[in-house]
Design a protein around this motif. Structure first.
Motif, PDB file in Angstrom:
ATOM      1  N   THR A   3      12.810   2.516 -18.709  1.00 57.47           N
ATOM      2  CA  THR A   3      11.496   1.918 -18.935  1.00 57.47           C
ATOM      3  C   THR A   3      11.412   1.296 -20.322  1.00 57.47           C
ATOM      4  O   THR A   3      10.877   0.190 -20.490  1.00 57.47           O
ATOM      5  N   LEU A   4      11.956   1.981 -21.326  1.00 57.99           N
ATOM      6  CA  LEU A   4      11.912   1.447 -22.689  1.00 57.99           C
ATOM      7  C   LEU A   4      12.803   0.222 -22.843  1.00 57.99           C
ATOM      8  O   LEU A   4      12.545  -0.630 -23.704  1.00 57.99           O
ATOM      9  N   MET A  12       0.830  -1.204   0.000  1.00 57.14           N
ATOM     10  CA  MET A  12       0.000   0.000   0.000  1.00 57.14           C
ATOM     11  C   MET A  12       0.868   1.260   0.000  1.00 57.14           C
ATOM     12  O   MET A  12       0.528   2.270  -0.637  1.00 57.14           O
ATOM     13  N   ALA A  13       2.007   1.211   0.691  1.00 54.48           N
ATOM     14  CA  ALA A  13       2.939   2.339   0.645  1.00 54.48           C
ATOM     15  C   ALA A  13       3.486   2.538  -0.758  1.00 54.48           C
ATOM     16  O   ALA A  13       3.628   3.672  -1.231  1.00 54.48           O
ATOM     17  N   VAL A  14       3.779   1.430  -1.450  1.00 50.62           N
ATOM     18  CA  VAL A  14       4.241   1.517  -2.840  1.00 50.62           C
ATOM     19  C   VAL A  14       3.161   2.143  -3.717  1.00 50.62           C
ATOM     20  O   VAL A  14       3.436   3.007  -4.563  1.00 50.62           O
ATOM     21  N   ALA A  15       1.909   1.720  -3.528  1.00 51.15           N
ATOM     22  CA  ALA A  15       0.806   2.283  -4.307  1.00 51.15           C
ATOM     23  C   ALA A  15       0.662   3.782  -4.058  1.00 51.15           C
ATOM     24  O   ALA A  15       0.414   4.560  -4.987  1.00 51.15           O
ATOM     25  N   ALA A  16       0.825   4.209  -2.808  1.00 51.24           N
ATOM     26  CA  ALA A  16       0.734   5.635  -2.491  1.00 51.24           C
ATOM     27  C   ALA A  16       1.855   6.426  -3.149  1.00 51.24           C
ATOM     28  O   ALA A  16       1.640   7.530  -3.656  1.00 51.24           O
ATOM     29  N   LEU A  17       3.058   5.865  -3.162  1.00 45.85           N
ATOM     30  CA  LEU A  17       4.189   6.547  -3.797  1.00 45.85           C
ATOM     31  C   LEU A  17       3.962   6.701  -5.298  1.00 45.85           C
ATOM     32  O   LEU A  17       4.295   7.742  -5.884  1.00 45.85           O
ATOM     33  N   LEU A  18       3.398   5.675  -5.934  1.00 41.30           N
ATOM     34  CA  LEU A  18       3.128   5.761  -7.371  1.00 41.30           C
ATOM     35  C   LEU A  18       2.025   6.771  -7.652  1.00 41.30           C
ATOM     36  O   LEU A  18       2.138   7.587  -8.570  1.00 41.30           O
ATOM     37  N   LYS A  19       0.961   6.720  -6.890  1.00 50.55           N
ATOM     38  CA  LYS A  19      -0.167   7.620  -7.119  1.00 50.55           C
ATOM     39  C   LYS A  19       0.211   9.074  -6.838  1.00 50.55           C
ATOM     40  O   LYS A  19      -0.292   9.991  -7.511  1.00 50.55           O
ATOM     41  N   CYS A  20       1.096   9.292  -5.896  1.00 50.21           N
ATOM     42  CA  CYS A  20       1.504  10.654  -5.534  1.00 50.21           C
ATOM     43  C   CYS A  20       2.693  11.150  -6.357  1.00 50.21           C
ATOM     44  O   CYS A  20       3.299  12.172  -6.005  1.00 50.21           O
ATOM     45  N   ALA A  21       3.072  10.427  -7.413  1.00 48.67           N
ATOM     46  CA  ALA A  21       4.107  10.870  -8.358  1.00 48.67           C
ATOM     47  C   ALA A  21       5.440  11.133  -7.664  1.00 48.67           C
ATOM     48  O   ALA A  21       6.041  12.187  -7.826  1.00 48.67           O
ATOM     49  N   GLN A  22       5.913  10.159  -6.917  1.00 53.42           N
ATOM     50  CA  GLN A  22       7.202  10.284  -6.253  1.00 53.42           C
ATOM     51  C   GLN A  22       8.301   9.697  -7.135  1.00 53.42           C
ATOM     52  O   GLN A  22       8.062   8.791  -7.925  1.00 53.42           O
ATOM     53  N   MET A  23       9.509  10.226  -6.996  1.00 51.08           N
ATOM     54  CA  MET A  23      10.613   9.794  -7.851  1.00 51.08           C
ATOM     55  C   MET A  23      10.879   8.297  -7.661  1.00 51.08           C
ATOM     56  O   MET A  23      10.760   7.785  -6.534  1.00 51.08           O
ATOM     57  N   PRO A  24      11.274   7.617  -8.734  1.00 52.32           N
ATOM     58  CA  PRO A  24      11.477   8.113 -10.104  1.00 52.32           C
ATOM     59  C   PRO A  24      10.247   7.996 -10.980  1.00 52.32           C
ATOM     60  O   PRO A  24      10.358   8.055 -12.197  1.00 52.32           O
ATOM     61  N   PHE A  25       9.065   7.850 -10.378  1.00 53.69           N
ATOM     62  CA  PHE A  25       7.828   7.685 -11.144  1.00 53.69           C
ATOM     63  C   PHE A  25       7.014   8.973 -11.143  1.00 53.69           C
ATOM     64  O   PHE A  25       5.792   8.951 -11.085  1.00 53.69           O
ATOM     65  N   LEU A  48      19.277  21.779 -11.384  1.00 56.89           N
ATOM     66  CA  LEU A  48      17.881  21.726 -10.986  1.00 56.89           C
ATOM     67  C   LEU A  48      16.960  22.083 -12.150  1.00 56.89           C
ATOM     68  O   LEU A  48      15.853  21.539 -12.264  1.00 56.89           O
ATOM     69  N   PHE A  49      17.404  22.990 -13.017  1.00 60.61           N
ATOM     70  CA  PHE A  49      16.590  23.366 -14.170  1.00 60.61           C
ATOM     71  C   PHE A  49      16.378  22.163 -15.092  1.00 60.61           C
ATOM     72  O   PHE A  49      15.317  22.004 -15.697  1.00 60.61           O
ATOM     73  N   ALA A  50      17.397  21.315 -15.174  1.00 66.12           N
ATOM     74  CA  ALA A  50      17.272  20.085 -15.958  1.00 66.12           C
ATOM     75  C   ALA A  50      16.619  18.964 -15.165  1.00 66.12           C
ATOM     76  O   ALA A  50      16.449  17.857 -15.685  1.00 66.12           O
ATOM     77  N   ALA A  51      16.269  19.237 -13.902  1.00 65.25           N
ATOM     78  CA  ALA A  51      15.651  18.233 -13.012  1.00 65.25           C
ATOM     79  C   ALA A  51      16.509  16.991 -12.887  1.00 65.25           C
ATOM     80  O   ALA A  51      16.000  15.876 -12.746  1.00 65.25           O
ATOM     81  N   GLY A  52      17.839  17.198 -12.919  1.00 64.46           N
ATOM     82  CA  GLY A  52      18.756  16.078 -12.774  1.00 64.46           C
ATOM     83  C   GLY A  52      18.665  15.054 -13.889  1.00 64.46           C
ATOM     84  O   GLY A  52      19.204  13.955 -13.747  1.00 64.46           O
ATOM     85  N   TYR A  53      17.982  15.414 -14.976  1.00 63.69           N
ATOM     86  CA  TYR A  53      17.798  14.513 -16.130  1.00 63.69           C
ATOM     87  C   TYR A  53      17.134  13.196 -15.707  1.00 63.69           C
ATOM     88  O   TYR A  53      17.306  12.164 -16.361  1.00 63.69           O
ATOM     89  N   ASP A  77      13.947  12.413 -15.754  1.00 62.05           N
ATOM     90  CA  ASP A  77      12.925  11.968 -16.691  1.00 62.05           C
ATOM     91  C   ASP A  77      13.544  11.180 -17.847  1.00 62.05           C
ATOM     92  O   ASP A  77      13.013  10.143 -18.265  1.00 62.05           O
ATOM     93  N   GLU A  78      14.675  11.684 -18.356  1.00 65.52           N
ATOM     94  CA  GLU A  78      15.323  11.001 -19.474  1.00 65.52           C
ATOM     95  C   GLU A  78      15.833   9.624 -19.050  1.00 65.52           C
ATOM     96  O   GLU A  78      15.663   8.627 -19.774  1.00 65.52           O
ATOM     97  N   TRP A  79      16.466   9.569 -17.865  1.00 65.13           N
ATOM     98  CA  TRP A  79      17.002   8.289 -17.383  1.00 65.13           C
ATOM     99  C   TRP A  79      15.877   7.279 -17.153  1.00 65.13           C
ATOM    100  O   TRP A  79      15.988   6.115 -17.546  1.00 65.13           O
ATOM    101  N   SER A  80      14.810   7.711 -16.509  1.00 68.68           N
ATOM    102  CA  SER A  80      13.707   6.790 -16.228  1.00 68.68           C
ATOM    103  C   SER A  80      13.015   6.344 -17.512  1.00 68.68           C
ATOM    104  O   SER A  80      12.589   5.179 -17.628  1.00 68.68           O
TER     105      SER A  80
END
Length: 348
Positions: free
Chosen positions: A318-319, A32-45, A304-309, A311-314
């Motif tokens: 994922t692909l 349930m903690a994992v589900a909350a982290l995914l639903k709340c958009a926590q890194m790296p998701f 920080l402006f690049a958000a640590g890249y 999104d690109e890494w994840s």
């Protein structure tokens, strides 16, 4: 299966009256903690929340003021179980804590108002889950309600961003000196210390819940005092501090009475971990706010402006795990130029 009932309220009653949580229930709490982290958009998701701001503004307002809060709602609902499973609490702290700090600093570098608000939502959801991990469920409920109202208003008010941005450019940002910091800390202490001593809360986490708004009030008053104004400014600072602290105390007390959460089981190590995260956040805020154009500030700002890249890494990871099948390329029909058709007509 562990409690021989499908009803959540009966499960929570059995959890509250038991001396030990079964292994199956502990695994369920972690999931349930994992589900909350995914639903709340926590890194790296977190990428899905940042990318969906391309939707219309009213849709963004509903998403950020409602759907994304479901993870916090789940944790508050299952508070008796989550508070008894340290693995679930540490999972929330280890993921949501760094996410909250990182997203708060990234938010300060955003130019687009909707992307800025998306990173703000990611950060606020992280702090809400941290509060759940510390057993401060009344604060998490306060966070959930206040964040929903705030995000609905700010998204629907996004059209006034240009005007507000032009007004902010006219305001000079003065770095507070040592005197301003000490005066702000003293003013914040006038409200914080009596509240801590008069409250009946004895756990480390609940005492820490009064320290955090004290730090926020200190930062607010230090910037207010740095603008100058002498005695009048100090008087205004006292009024602002009193209003800030009264609202926080009333809302915290009200949601505590409404929710009646279980007693916090947070350990000293968990509180120290969160305190370290807040110290990093304050240091990063100071660097970006007042020393953005210094060599260290410029490097931090670019990162920080690049958000640590992230999104690109994840996305690449994922692909690699789940390769996406791209649609077949449709060959366009042959285009006949006007000159060729006219030439063929003349020859005919």
């Amino acid at each position: 299966v562990q409690y021989d009932t499908p009803f959540i309220d009966r499960i929570l009653v059995q959890v509250s009256g038991a001396t030990e949580v079964p292994a199956g229930a502990q695994i369920a709490a972690v999931l349930m903690a994992v589900a909350a982290l995914l639903k709340c958009a926590q890194m790296p998701f977190h990428g899905w929340l940042i990318q969906v701001v391309e939707s219309p503004t009213p849709v963004s307002a509903l998403l950020h003021a409602g759907v994304v809060n479901l993870g916090g709602f789940l944790m508050i609902l299952m508070a008796p179980l989550i508070s008894e499973v340290s693995a679930a609490q540490w999972l929330l702290l280890a993921v949501a804590g760094p996410t909250a700090v990182f997203a708060s600093l990234v938010m300060m570098t955003r130019i687009s108002i909707k992307v800025r608000l998306a990173w703000s939502t990611c950060s606020q959801m992280g702090w809400m889950l941290v509060e759940c991990a510390l057993g401060l469920y009344e604060l998490a409920l306060l966070h959930l309600v206040a964040h929903s109202a705030y995000k609905a208003h700010t998204f629907l008010n996004a059209g006034n961003t240009v005007e507000l941005s032009m007004k902010k450019r006219l305001v000079t940002v003065n770095e507070p000196g040592a005197k301003q910091w000490l005066a702000a800390a003293a003013l914040a202490g006038l409200f914080m210390l009596p509240t801590v001593f008069l409250s009946n809360e004895t756990s480390t986490a609940h005492m820490f819940s009064w320290l955090v708004p004290g730090i926020a009030l200190t930062i607010l008053l230090s910037e207010f005092l740095s603008a100058g104004g002498g005695v009048v400014t100090v008087g205004r600072g006292l009024i602002i501090g009193a209003a800030f602290w009264a609202l926080y105390w009333l809302q915290k007390t009200f949601f505590g009475m409404v929710l009646a959460p279980p007693e916090s089981q947070a350990s000293l190590l968990e509180v120290v971990f969160v305190a370290a995260l807040i110290a990093i956040l304050v240091r990063g805020y100071y660097q970006i706010r007042y020393h953005r154009f210094s060599p260290a500030g410029a490097r931090l700002y670019r990162f920080l402006f690049a958000a640590g890249y992230l999104d690109e890494w994840s996305t690449r990871l994922t692909l690699k795990i789940w390769p996406a099948k791209l649609p077949d390329v449709v060959r366009p029909r042959a285009v006949v130029s006007v000159s060729s058709t006219s030439g063929s007509g003349e020859s005919a």
